[in-house]
Enzyme design. Structure first.
Site, PDB file in Angstrom:
ATOM      1  N   SER A 174      -3.509  49.921   2.052  1.00 14.39           N
ATOM      2  CA  SER A 174      -4.658  49.815   2.924  1.00 14.39           C
ATOM      3  C   SER A 174      -5.828  49.532   2.547  1.00 14.39           C
ATOM      4  O   SER A 174      -6.550  50.143   1.721  1.00 14.39           O
ATOM      5  CB  SER A 174      -4.856  51.034   3.845  1.00 14.39           C
ATOM      6  OG  SER A 174      -5.825  50.977   4.524  1.00 14.39           O
TER       7      SER A 174
ATOM      8  N   HIS B 117      -2.443  46.220   4.427  1.00 14.21           N
ATOM      9  CA  HIS B 117      -2.947  46.823   5.701  1.00 14.21           C
ATOM     10  C   HIS B 117      -4.230  46.561   5.743  1.00 14.21           C
ATOM     11  O   HIS B 117      -4.970  47.006   4.874  1.00 14.21           O
ATOM     12  CB  HIS B 117      -2.448  48.100   5.715  1.00 14.21           C
ATOM     13  CG  HIS B 117      -2.596  48.710   6.946  1.00 14.21           C
ATOM     14  ND1 HIS B 117      -1.367  48.525   8.018  1.00 14.21           N
ATOM     15  CD2 HIS B 117      -3.478  49.835   7.350  1.00 14.21           C
ATOM     16  CE1 HIS B 117      -1.952  49.511   9.230  1.00 14.21           C
ATOM     17  NE2 HIS B 117      -2.880  49.894   8.608  1.00 14.21           N
TER      18      HIS B 117
ATOM     19  N   ASP C  51      -7.453  47.786   8.284  1.00 13.65           N
ATOM     20  CA  ASP C  51      -7.991  48.565   9.417  1.00 13.65           C
ATOM     21  C   ASP C  51      -9.111  48.005  10.207  1.00 13.65           C
ATOM     22  O   ASP C  51      -9.973  47.900   9.565  1.00 13.65           O
ATOM     23  CB  ASP C  51      -8.010  50.003   9.048  1.00 13.65           C
ATOM     24  CG  ASP C  51      -6.838  50.621   8.553  1.00 13.65           C
ATOM     25  OD1 ASP C  51      -5.890  51.048   9.280  1.00 13.65           O
ATOM     26  OD2 ASP C  51      -6.619  50.938   7.286  1.00 13.65           O
TER      27      ASP C  51
ATOM     28  N   MET D  74     -11.878  48.851  13.012  1.00 13.58           N
ATOM     29  CA  MET D  74     -12.277  49.858  13.546  1.00 13.58           C
ATOM     30  C   MET D  74     -13.607  49.387  14.523  1.00 13.58           C
ATOM     31  O   MET D  74     -14.433  48.808  13.869  1.00 13.58           O
ATOM     32  CB  MET D  74     -12.694  51.118  12.865  1.00 13.58           C
ATOM     33  CG  MET D  74     -11.481  51.407  12.155  1.00 13.58           C
ATOM     34  SD  MET D  74     -11.801  52.973  11.030  1.00 13.58           S
ATOM     35  CE  MET D  74     -10.396  52.969  10.173  1.00 13.58           C
TER      36      MET D  74
ATOM     37  N   HIS E  28      -4.349  46.209  11.693  1.00 12.16           N
ATOM     38  CA  HIS E  28      -4.126  47.313  12.704  1.00 12.16           C
ATOM     39  C   HIS E  28      -5.419  47.468  13.518  1.00 12.16           C
ATOM     40  O   HIS E  28      -6.545  47.662  12.769  1.00 12.16           O
ATOM     41  CB  HIS E  28      -3.946  48.555  11.584  1.00 12.16           C
ATOM     42  CG  HIS E  28      -3.763  49.712  12.608  1.00 12.16           C
ATOM     43  ND1 HIS E  28      -3.817  51.039  11.963  1.00 12.16           N
ATOM     44  CD2 HIS E  28      -3.698  50.103  13.836  1.00 12.16           C
ATOM     45  CE1 HIS E  28      -3.771  51.974  12.801  1.00 12.16           C
ATOM     46  NE2 HIS E  28      -3.819  51.570  14.130  1.00 12.16           N
TER      47      HIS E  28
ATOM     48  N   MET F  14      -7.688  49.125  15.879  1.00 14.54           N
ATOM     49  CA  MET F  14      -8.230  50.565  16.457  1.00 14.54           C
ATOM     50  C   MET F  14      -9.427  50.342  17.364  1.00 14.54           C
ATOM     51  O   MET F  14     -10.392  50.374  16.870  1.00 14.54           O
ATOM     52  CB  MET F  14      -8.508  51.686  15.329  1.00 14.54           C
ATOM     53  CG  MET F  14      -7.129  52.025  14.766  1.00 14.54           C
ATOM     54  SD  MET F  14      -7.260  52.800  13.018  1.00 14.54           S
ATOM     55  CE  MET F  14      -7.243  51.500  12.091  1.00 14.54           C
TER      56      MET F  14
ATOM     57  N   MET G 213       1.284  56.787  13.578  1.00 12.92           N
ATOM     58  CA  MET G 213      -0.028  57.393  13.079  1.00 12.92           C
ATOM     59  C   MET G 213       0.431  58.770  12.630  1.00 12.92           C
ATOM     60  O   MET G 213       0.719  59.682  13.591  1.00 12.92           O
ATOM     61  CB  MET G 213      -1.097  57.248  13.995  1.00 12.92           C
ATOM     62  CG  MET G 213      -1.879  56.007  14.350  1.00 12.92           C
ATOM     63  SD  MET G 213      -2.170  54.960  12.799  1.00 12.92           S
ATOM     64  CE  MET G 213      -3.441  56.109  11.801  1.00 12.92           C
TER      65      MET G 213
ATOM     66  N   ASP H 231       1.321  55.751   8.725  1.00 16.14           N
ATOM     67  CA  ASP H 231      -0.124  55.503   8.382  1.00 16.14           C
ATOM     68  C   ASP H 231      -0.712  56.652   8.450  1.00 16.14           C
ATOM     69  O   ASP H 231      -1.113  57.210   9.540  1.00 16.14           O
ATOM     70  CB  ASP H 231      -0.642  54.359   9.333  1.00 16.14           C
ATOM     71  CG  ASP H 231      -1.834  53.707   8.932  1.00 16.14           C
ATOM     72  OD1 ASP H 231      -2.622  54.105   7.815  1.00 16.14           O
ATOM     73  OD2 ASP H 231      -2.579  53.015   9.658  1.00 16.14           O
TER      74      ASP H 231
HETATM   75  C1  DX5 Z   1      -6.612  55.506   9.409  1.00 20.01           C
HETATM   76  C2  DX5 Z   1      -6.226  54.441   9.076  1.00 20.01           C
HETATM   77  C3  DX5 Z   1      -5.243  54.190   7.626  1.00 20.01           C
HETATM   78  C4  DX5 Z   1      -6.236  54.597   6.579  1.00 20.01           C
HETATM   79  C5  DX5 Z   1      -5.022  55.331   5.678  1.00 20.01           C
HETATM   80  O1  DX5 Z   1      -7.549  55.528  10.519  1.00 20.01           O
HETATM   81  O2  DX5 Z   1      -5.536  53.658  10.018  1.00 20.01           O
HETATM   82  O3  DX5 Z   1      -4.745  52.831   7.503  1.00 20.01           O
HETATM   83  O4  DX5 Z   1      -6.219  53.624   5.807  1.00 20.01           O
HETATM   84  O5  DX5 Z   1      -5.688  55.819   4.696  1.00 20.01           O
HETATM   85  P1  DX5 Z   1      -5.131  56.854   3.677  1.00 20.01           P
HETATM   86  O6  DX5 Z   1      -4.100  56.610   3.310  1.00 20.01           O
HETATM   87  O7  DX5 Z   1      -6.327  57.349   2.775  1.00 20.01           O
HETATM   88  O8  DX5 Z   1      -4.797  58.008   4.612  1.00 20.01           O
HETATM   89 ZN    ZN Z   2      -4.150  51.653   9.692  1.00 17.01          ZN
END
Ligand code: DX5
Ligand code: ZN
Length: 227
Positions: A6, A31, A33, A35, A64, A66, A135, A173
């Site tokens: 990620s 991956h 993320d 946000m 992903h 969010m 998750m 994840d």
């Molecule tokens: C969390 C994200 C994850 C994050 C995981 O909100 O969706 O993808 O990058 O990170 P680690 O592996 O550090 O928990």
């Molecule tokens: Zn993620």
């Protein structure tokens, strides 16, 4: 088994080099993320960053979202080079149309579920998805501790996949390290997103290899063959 570092845990002073590092690590996917500061209490990056790093790598880009209003982001991320777009089941009524929209953009379709949400929420969408993202932490931040109570969800997703003869991937994840990856593999996960453990490793290639060896060793399908 798919290993997906990620980018959230990469060194933010040099994204391009970090994507290149992931490309050369033997990882299968990257991956990303996204946000929005509303669906989760944090901000990360947008389509501009995805577009910028796209030429650096041939890795499958697993995006992903969010985000509370993913409908305004699907096209921008599709154009920026996403290979798969994941939205959250917590968005409720709009989920079916969001999944159709992702498919119509020619992208793989992903659906994520947060730890407090009952697994039954995803049931109506199982025929529409290429990947379920369970998750294993509350989304928003990297580096959190794995929530063990999410393991039965992985088992349920796997049971439905078998019963319905579906082939969606089951991804996990959040808080995925060598130990928790093994537990998830045993429960039926086949796709492992990991930020801190992989990007945080000095030698990403060795970390990916180690995680792959461990999850393969805990693959229930291979265990059956060995009996
Ligand atoms: C969390 C994200 C994850 C994050 C995981 O909100 O969706 O993808 O990058 O990170 P680690 O592996 O550090 O928990
Ligand atoms: Zn993620």
């Amino acid at each position: 088994m798919i290993i997906a570092p990620s980018l959230l845990a990469a060194n933010y002073t040099r994204f391009g080099d970090e994507v290149l590092r992931a490309s050369r690590s033997g990882a299968d996917w990257l991956h990303l993320d996204i946000m929005d500061g509303h669906f989760v209490p944090n901000l990360s990056f947008g389509p501009g960053l995805v577009r910028a790093v796209r030429p650096v790598s041939k890795l499958f880009f697993d995006v992903h979202l969010m985000c509370s209003q993913p409908e305004i982001l699907l096209e921008p991320f599709a154009e920026a080079g996403a290979d798969e777009i994941i939205v959250h089941v917590e968005l409720g009524e709009q989920v079916t149309s969001l999944l159709w929209k992702i498919k119509s953009l020619g992208k793989k379709v992903g659906l994520a579920i947060n730890p407090p949400t009952a697994i039954t929420a995803i049931q109506p969408h199982l025929d529409q998805v290429d990947l379920l993202l369970v998750m294993t932490v509350n989304p928003g931040f990297g580096g959190q501790e794995f929530i063990h109570e999410t393991l039965p969800k992985i088992q349920q997703a796997e049971a439905w996949r078998r019963e319905r003869k579906r082939s969606y991937r089951i991804s996990v994840d959040g808080g995925i390290n060598y130990q928790t990856a093994a537990e998830c593999a045993r429960a039926g996960a086949d796709t492992f997103v990991s930020g801190t453990t992989l990007f945080g490793a000095h030698n990403l290639k060795a970390a990916v290899k180690k995680m792959r060896t461990i999850v393969n060793a805990h693959d229930p399908a291979l265990a059956d063959l060995a009996v």
